[in-house]
Scaffold this active site. Sequence first.
Site, mmCIF file in Angstrom:
data_model
loop_
_atom_site.group_PDB
_atom_site.id
_atom_site.type_symbol
_atom_site.label_atom_id
_atom_site.label_comp_id
_atom_site.label_asym_id
_atom_site.label_seq_id
_atom_site.Cartn_x
_atom_site.Cartn_y
_atom_site.Cartn_z
ATOM 1 N N ALA A 1 0.851 -1.194 0.000
ATOM 2 C CA ALA A 1 0.000 0.000 0.000
ATOM 3 C C ALA A 1 0.883 1.238 0.000
ATOM 4 O O ALA A 1 1.877 1.303 0.716
ATOM 5 C CB ALA A 1 -0.914 0.021 1.225
ATOM 6 N N ASP A 2 0.499 2.196 -0.809
ATOM 7 C CA ASP A 2 1.168 3.495 -0.772
ATOM 8 C C ASP A 2 0.414 4.475 0.110
ATOM 9 O O ASP A 2 1.008 5.412 0.629
ATOM 10 C CB ASP A 2 1.308 4.042 -2.190
ATOM 11 C CG ASP A 2 2.376 3.303 -2.972
ATOM 12 O OD1 ASP A 2 3.521 3.783 -3.005
ATOM 13 O OD2 ASP A 2 2.081 2.220 -3.510
ATOM 14 N N ARG A 3 -0.872 4.252 0.259
ATOM 15 C CA ARG A 3 -1.646 5.036 1.218
ATOM 16 C C ARG A 3 -2.947 4.304 1.511
ATOM 17 O O ARG A 3 -3.605 3.815 0.596
ATOM 18 C CB ARG A 3 -1.934 6.442 0.683
ATOM 19 C CG ARG A 3 -2.520 7.366 1.742
ATOM 20 C CD ARG A 3 -2.808 8.769 1.224
ATOM 21 N NE ARG A 3 -1.661 9.443 0.655
ATOM 22 C CZ ARG A 3 -1.458 10.765 0.733
ATOM 23 N NH1 ARG A 3 -2.302 11.518 1.398
ATOM 24 N NH2 ARG A 3 -0.419 11.313 0.144
#
Length: 366
Positions: free
Chosen positions: A255-257
């Site tokens: 996940a990046d965010r």
Amino acid sequence: MSQLEAIVWKDGQLKILDQLLLPTKSVHLRIETVQQGWQAIQKMQVRGAPAIAIVGCLSIAAELQATLGDESPGAQHPDCESLHNYVSFSLAHLVTARPTAVNMRTEADALTKYSSSVRNTCTVAEMKVKLIEWCKNLLAEDVATNKRLGDHGMQSILDDAQKESREKVTLVTICNTGSLATAGYGTALGVVRSLHAKEKLGGLFMLETRPYMQGARLTAFEAVVENWPNSTLVCDGAVGALLNTHKVDAAVVGADRVAANGDTANKIGTYQLAVLCAAHKVPFYVCTTATSIDMTLESGAAIPIEHRPQEEMTRVAGHRVAAPGIKCWNPAFDVTPARLITGGIVTEFGVFRPDQLKEAMASHNK
């Protein structure tokens, strides 16, 4: 120097593995300035949300290290207030390199706060040393955090597998979330690493991850180096057929965010993998450290999505593969709705359903 050592801090110098050259060449580049750090992040010579934050902070440390001993009145940072302002400005600049991944902003906020807390307590030289040490500690902290995350994810997947009396599990992933994307262990691939260490990994399918090919270039590289069993590369467009014809126990992605409701931005193609996993009843896990969870955003609709140059689509290894003049739509990320995260969100604190995320993070942030 290890082929999988993506970030190296030694003797006050920062070097990164140029991931644009993998898997054919293993070249470490020296980063001496904040601007070089920004460029390496923006050009994706270093990538992966945790690694971006670490390299960004260490690029500041590298600049400060080079000026240790130069605290004269004419120096670049003549007083602690000037030094604090420079660090704050540099961090704000680094955040702009890749806007979707929240880790750089999270660490920027933390380092800015720390810099503010020490600026009135020491000399310029002492403040530089404190800031450098703070940045250096990110490396060890990231590895320890990811190991905890990997073990939590491993246990959750094995618990499900034991219900069907399966001793080993086969996973599918997208992009690269291992040593090359972190300080040396990994998030989603950290789960793979933990399973392999316990001899519970039956196999790993990895999607190519077009157009940047992080799966083919990077995850496949890690799988070969680490000798993970039955590691198999799959075209992005073949994953539906894969799930329809092969036994896959779970999907693990990074996940990046992550928004407060569990909606998750990750590499483009993650959403379609989640949809297909739901259709084939394959548990879908998002594996992320708390630094990638953004409680300021209520849902994934508010996550900024980075768009990349069209040349990444129209050319492969420098060779044109698309008709000249064609328009391109090239988002680097997509958002997977929380409802599709059926396995759970794996963190260093445990595995949570998306609807448990707010309470879990509030508990651990006290």
